[in-house]
Design an enzyme around this catalytic site. Structure first.
Site, PDB file in Angstrom:
ATOM      1  N   SER A 278      44.884  87.366   3.312  1.00 10.06           N
ATOM      2  CA  SER A 278      43.411  87.419   3.381  1.00 10.06           C
ATOM      3  C   SER A 278      42.919  88.788   3.823  1.00 10.06           C
ATOM      4  O   SER A 278      41.949  89.320   3.267  1.00 10.06           O
ATOM      5  CB  SER A 278      42.868  86.325   4.308  1.00 10.06           C
ATOM      6  N   HIS A 308      49.335  80.217   2.942  1.00 12.65           N
ATOM      7  CA  HIS A 308      48.538  80.985   3.916  1.00 12.65           C
ATOM      8  C   HIS A 308      47.643  79.994   4.676  1.00 12.65           C
ATOM      9  O   HIS A 308      48.152  79.034   5.257  1.00 12.65           O
ATOM     10  CB  HIS A 308      47.765  82.071   3.151  1.00 12.65           C
ATOM     11  N   HIS A 354      57.138  82.335   9.331  1.00 12.32           N
ATOM     12  CA  HIS A 354      56.167  83.439   9.344  1.00 12.32           C
ATOM     13  C   HIS A 354      56.807  84.672   8.721  1.00 12.32           C
ATOM     14  O   HIS A 354      58.011  84.878   8.860  1.00 12.32           O
ATOM     15  CB  HIS A 354      55.719  83.751  10.783  1.00 12.32           C
ATOM     16  N   ARG A 363      49.629  81.925  18.898  1.00 10.77           N
ATOM     17  CA  ARG A 363      48.423  81.118  18.638  1.00 10.77           C
ATOM     18  C   ARG A 363      48.758  79.634  18.730  1.00 10.77           C
ATOM     19  O   ARG A 363      47.924  78.824  19.120  1.00 10.77           O
ATOM     20  CB  ARG A 363      47.842  81.470  17.260  1.00 10.77           C
ATOM     21  N   ASP A 409      49.148  77.254  12.199  1.00 12.90           N
ATOM     22  CA  ASP A 409      48.639  76.080  11.480  1.00 12.90           C
ATOM     23  C   ASP A 409      49.309  74.772  11.903  1.00 12.90           C
ATOM     24  O   ASP A 409      48.811  73.696  11.587  1.00 12.90           O
ATOM     25  CB  ASP A 409      48.823  76.286   9.974  1.00 12.90           C
TER      26      ASP A 409
END
Ligand code: NMX
Ligand code: MLT
Length: 541
Positions: A278, A308, A354, A363, A409
């Site tokens: 992105s 993604h 990743h 995160r 995610d």
């Protein structure tokens, strides 16, 4: 760097023919901004210094090498190549994520809490940090909130566009369409068409970025309410609420716990250096001087892919299937079988792996810490926390997964579900709203520093095959080469001896030594010319 060194360096930079910005009269207009003050004023002060620094680096070190390119790098998604520059954030494989050099955990702890009662900092503060390069104080963070409240009135045509969308159009497709459709608002397009000069571009990109950030909660909440709430929902910004609170309020969420989760979520997903799909897409499209609305929309089309950002939707779909197949509290054996069945079916385990990180994504850990504080007994949270221990074992056994640990995610969905947001198809839009806070500062800086249009060179498979077969021949000729290597080895020994010899004869024979080295060099260079000749073909290719 010492002052005198700096002075001599800047003199060298000034000598560079390219010293464009300094001589461009437009730059002087930036000086009207005072020190400190608004975010734009802070930028106006910082940009000339950064331009100078970048030009210095380019002029003095432009021919230095950063690494080599292997065929596997090119064929492997350009992984591992140092190809992009990005100062807003950095991802270290083992140490994690840094916003402007500050570890993400510290960013979350230090961002000012501007709204009464909120336990988390604001994404507006994160935007300030990423853009200005400094942690904002309370006043500076609040000033961004106020700016976005003022700029946030969404044009009617955008409401109309969203209201006309068929409900089957995926929320991310709607989000991309609305972001692009806002381009009549672009101050950059207006200025460009009037002949604005390059050094001033950033000012219009800044205006567009601020306006786009201000519009996004309304755009995203209208998509949510239209698709999932039958079009019902508040469409007005409340000047007493910060960006996240307004966003939640317009989607119909009043719980202060959810608003705090949203603040954290929007901070965590914001920036991730510039190589991810992105961010890179936004920069790539922006490099053609497409305005920020179009560039951001392009980036969001990339975020909508399952490898993604859409992985946050995929994780919940996968967890739902897991619960449907083996229940809410399955045994470890049942879970391991479910994971293996997923892999056997040829699918990836969503939320794991990743491209850069080689540890658990910070995160993920920060969301888990939020969960442990606020909802540790939630069944979804419990399941995700258990999977964190089990999935890496299975992925490690595959032997090919570079990072078997969870990414951002893997956790976000169960937290949203805890507060009642069950519409998993919508989750990537939240990621998208957040990502604006990273990719837009990157865009402002790209224009501020005059980043050129991106245009890497591609080559054909035919070229590659010819190149490889010629370098193979080169290697065959290496029987000669081997010989040379052997000779090299011998030479090395001889060299050592002769150097020793030289040492013994130090002083007197040093010139001779030099001469003889020259002589050898001469011979060598003839040889190397020969070998160059044999390589001529592929080099030309
Ligand atoms: N499950 C199964 N296989 C995996 C996984 C996974 N979670 N992660 C990597 N692999 C496989 C990958 O498909 C590849 O297999 P093959 O050689 O057969 O094509 C192999 O392991 C090597 O891939 P890596 O070098 O480990 O990963 P890469 O850098 O190519 O891709 C991801 C990174 C994130 C795309 C990959 O780990 C993945 O597909 N993960 C699952 C999807 C996901 O969670 N995406 C979200 C990423 C974060 N985000 O927010 O964007
Ligand atoms: C991101 O947040 O952009 C992801 O972790 C994906 C990536 O870095 O490639």
């Amino acid at each position: 760097m010492g002052r005198s060194l700096l002075k001599s360096r800047s003199r060298q930079v000034l000598k560079c023919g390219e010293y464009y910005w300094k001589n461009n009269s437009q730059l002087s207009s930036l000086r009207m901004y005072s020190d400190g003050g608004s975010l734009k004023e802070v930028l106006a002060k910082k940009i000339p210094q950064e331009r100078e620094k970048m030009l210095g680096i380019k002029c003095l070190h432009g021919d230095k090498k950063l690494g080599e390119i292997k065929v596997s790098n090119v064929m492997g998604g350009q992984r591992g190549l140092l190809l992009l520059m990005c100062d807003t954030s950095y991802v270290d494989p083992n140490k994690g994520i840094f916003y402007r050099g500050i570890p993400l955990k510290e960013v979350c702890a230090k961002l000012p809490r501007t709204q009464k009662g909120s336990k988390e900092g604001t994404p507006e503060g994160a935007f300030y940090l990423l853009t200005a390069g400094k942690m904002p104080n309370k006043k500076q963070a609040k000033a961004v909130t106020t700016e976005w409240q003022k700029r946030g009135k969404l044009p009617d045509y955008c409401f109309k566009l969203l209201d006309s969308m068929d409900k089957r159009v995926h929320p991310m497709a709607q989000f991309c369409a609305a972001s692009a459709a806002l381009n009549p608002e672009s101050k950059f397009v207006e200025a460009y068409n009037k002949g604005a000069k390059k050094p001033k571009y950033w000012e219009y990109i800044y205006e567009d970025s601020m306006n786009l950030c201000a519009f996004l909660p309304t755009v995203a909440s209208v998509i949510y309410c239209n698709i999932f709430k039958g079009g019902k929902g508040n469409r007005k910004l409340d000047s007493s609420k910060d960006w996240s609170d307004n966003f939640c309020n317009m989607m119909g969420y009043k719980d202060s716990g959810f608003v705090d989760l949203m603040r954290l979520y929007l901070i965590l997903h914001a920036d991730h250096e510039s190589g991810n799909v992105s961010a890179h897409t936004t920069q790539l499209v922006g490099s053609a001087l497409s305005d920020p609305y179009l560039s951001f929309s392009a980036g969001m089309c990339g975020l909508a892919g399952p490898l993604h950002g859409l992985a946050n939707q995929e994780v919940l779909v996968w967890l739902d299937k897991l619960v449907a197949a083996i229940g809410c509290e399955p045994s470890d054996e049942q879970i391991l079988k479910f994971i293996n069945d997923t892999l056997k079916s040829g699918r990836v385990v969503p939320g794991y792996g990743h491209a850069v990180l080689r540890q658990t994504d910070p995160r993920f850990s920060l969301q888990n810490a939020f969960a442990m504080k606020n909802c540790k007994n939630d069944p979804g949270v419990k399941l995700v926390t258990r999977l964190w221990k089990l999935i890496p074992k299975v992925l490690k056994e595959l032997g090919k997964v570079a990072n078997p640990y969870p990414n951002v995610d893997a956790h976000s969905g169960v937290l949203l579900q805890h507060y009642g947001m069950n519409e998993m198809k919508y989750y990537t839009v939240l990621f998208g709203v957040s990502r604006a806070l990273g990719v837009l500062p990157q865009l402002i800086w790209a224009r501020a520093l005059g980043a050129p249009i991106e245009r890497p060179k591609s080559f054909t498979t035919d070229f590659l095959c010819k190149f490889l077969s010629k370098s193979k021949k080169g290697k065959k000729g290496k029987s000669g080469r081997k010989g040379r290597k052997g000779r090299k080895g011998r030479k090395g020994k001889k060299g050592k001896k002769s150097r020793k010899g030289r040492k013994n004869r130090k002083g007197k024979k040093s010139r001779k030594g030099k001469k003889s080295r020259k002589g050898r060099k001469g011979k060598k260079s003839k040889k190397s010319k020969k070998s160059k000749k044999s390589k001529k073909g592929p080099k030309k290719c």
